[in-house]
Enzyme design. Sequence first.
Site, PDB file in Angstrom:
ATOM      1  N   ASN A 106       0.856  -1.192   0.000  1.00 37.28           N
ATOM      2  CA  ASN A 106       0.000   0.000   0.000  1.00 37.28           C
ATOM      3  C   ASN A 106       0.885   1.232   0.000  1.00 37.28           C
ATOM      4  O   ASN A 106       1.956   1.230   0.594  1.00 37.28           O
ATOM      5  CB  ASN A 106      -0.872  -0.020   1.272  1.00 37.28           C
ATOM      6  CG  ASN A 106      -1.776   1.186   1.386  1.00 37.28           C
ATOM      7  OD1 ASN A 106      -2.452   1.556   0.414  1.00 37.28           O
ATOM      8  ND2 ASN A 106      -1.813   1.820   2.549  1.00 37.28           N
ATOM      9  N   HIS A 108       1.019   5.072   1.325  1.00 34.61           N
ATOM     10  CA  HIS A 108       0.346   5.927   2.311  1.00 34.61           C
ATOM     11  C   HIS A 108       1.052   7.284   2.370  1.00 34.61           C
ATOM     12  O   HIS A 108       2.283   7.336   2.437  1.00 34.61           O
ATOM     13  CB  HIS A 108       0.378   5.251   3.689  1.00 34.61           C
ATOM     14  CG  HIS A 108      -0.341   6.053   4.722  1.00 34.61           C
ATOM     15  ND1 HIS A 108      -1.714   6.106   4.804  1.00 34.61           N
ATOM     16  CD2 HIS A 108       0.110   6.894   5.688  1.00 34.61           C
ATOM     17  CE1 HIS A 108      -2.076   6.915   5.774  1.00 34.61           C
ATOM     18  NE2 HIS A 108      -0.976   7.411   6.327  1.00 34.61           N
ATOM     19  N   SER A 135       5.058   6.578   2.486  1.00 32.86           N
ATOM     20  CA  SER A 135       5.590   5.247   2.808  1.00 32.86           C
ATOM     21  C   SER A 135       4.918   4.192   1.936  1.00 32.86           C
ATOM     22  O   SER A 135       3.702   4.258   1.718  1.00 32.86           O
ATOM     23  CB  SER A 135       5.288   4.880   4.268  1.00 32.86           C
ATOM     24  OG  SER A 135       5.646   5.913   5.162  1.00 32.86           O
ATOM     25  N   ASP A 144      -2.496   0.518   8.096  1.00 31.68           N
ATOM     26  CA  ASP A 144      -1.259   1.257   7.788  1.00 31.68           C
ATOM     27  C   ASP A 144      -0.086   0.856   8.698  1.00 31.68           C
ATOM     28  O   ASP A 144       0.709   1.705   9.108  1.00 31.68           O
ATOM     29  CB  ASP A 144      -1.498   2.778   7.881  1.00 31.68           C
ATOM     30  CG  ASP A 144      -2.551   3.255   6.889  1.00 31.68           C
ATOM     31  OD1 ASP A 144      -2.654   2.664   5.803  1.00 31.68           O
ATOM     32  OD2 ASP A 144      -3.268   4.219   7.195  1.00 31.68           O
TER      33      ASP A 144
HETATM   34  C1  GRF Z   1      -2.633   9.001  -2.454  1.00 32.93           C
HETATM   35  O1  GRF Z   1      -2.240  10.128  -1.724  1.00 32.93           O
HETATM   36  C2  GRF Z   1      -2.375   7.744  -1.668  1.00 32.93           C
HETATM   37  O2  GRF Z   1      -1.225   7.811  -0.893  1.00 32.93           O
HETATM   38  C3  GRF Z   1      -3.593   7.695  -0.782  1.00 32.93           C
HETATM   39  O3  GRF Z   1      -4.646   8.097  -1.624  1.00 32.93           O
HETATM   40  C4  GRF Z   1      -4.140   8.952  -2.628  1.00 32.93           C
HETATM   41  C5  GRF Z   1      -4.523   8.350  -3.946  1.00 32.93           C
HETATM   42  O4  GRF Z   1      -4.152   9.144  -5.032  1.00 32.93           O
HETATM   43  N1  GRF Z   1      -3.745   6.383  -0.190  1.00 32.93           N
HETATM   44  P1  GRF Z   1      -4.250   8.604  -6.515  1.00 32.93           P
HETATM   45  O5  GRF Z   1      -5.631   7.986  -6.672  1.00 32.93           O
HETATM   46  O6  GRF Z   1      -3.163   7.612  -6.729  1.00 32.93           O
HETATM   47  O7  GRF Z   1      -4.100   9.826  -7.385  1.00 32.93           O
END
Ligand code: GRF
Length: 215
Positions: A106, A108, A135, A144
């Site tokens: 994932n 984050h 991360s 997370d």
């Molecule tokens: C990103 O900031 C990711 O870290 C978080 O959600 C957002 C998704 O952005 N989990 P995208 O859909 O990849 O533009």
Amino acid sequence: MNIAVLVSGRGTNLESILKAKQKGILNSNISLVLSDKENVRALDVAKSYGIRALALPRKNFKSKEDFEQKMLESLEKYNTHFLVLAGFMRILSDSFIKAFENKIINIHPSLLPCYKGLSTHQRVLSDGTLFSGASVHFVNSELDSGPIIIQGVVSILENDTEETLSKRVLEIEHKILVQAIKWVEENRVEIKQKRVYIKGAKYGAFPFNPALEVF
Ligand code: GRF
């Protein structure tokens, strides 16, 4: 390796993966993009790269169990080996995670283990920290919280807003997510207890560690 990317919205991280694949930086097959929402940009991104895109709106299923069962069936159908959560805004159950043990990562937008969950940039700014970042971690049963593969760091600027900070962090996200997938497909990722070691790579965060191969 067949990778499925799970999304819920905008899809810029998905786009960075597909660009890296197009440039030959990544070699895995992106066999499926799966969204828990219909009509989101991420699905259009997938289609524009000729990638199979499937929407399984959660609201169409009676229970979380049914929803996850359908996801698992779809993943199996396309012979999925590895899952990348790229802006997928749902918490997966323990049994789903077990089906892909240590095979789900994932992205984050914070320096974990700080600022788990939502609204990270807003909380970072109101706490007055001087650094933030992103991360990539393995997904385990706690939100997370799985072993961290790579982090990237940004300085907080004097006039940062949620918007400016999230934009700079997003640029880092796009790099470290591709780097993590590359290490996985090269079979270089080792988990020892909570720590992750990358065979042949120097230990450290982007951009301070010049040995990292992030492009
Ligand atoms: C990103 O900031 C990711 O870290 C978080 O959600 C957002 C998704 O952005 N989990 P995208 O859909 O990849 O533009």
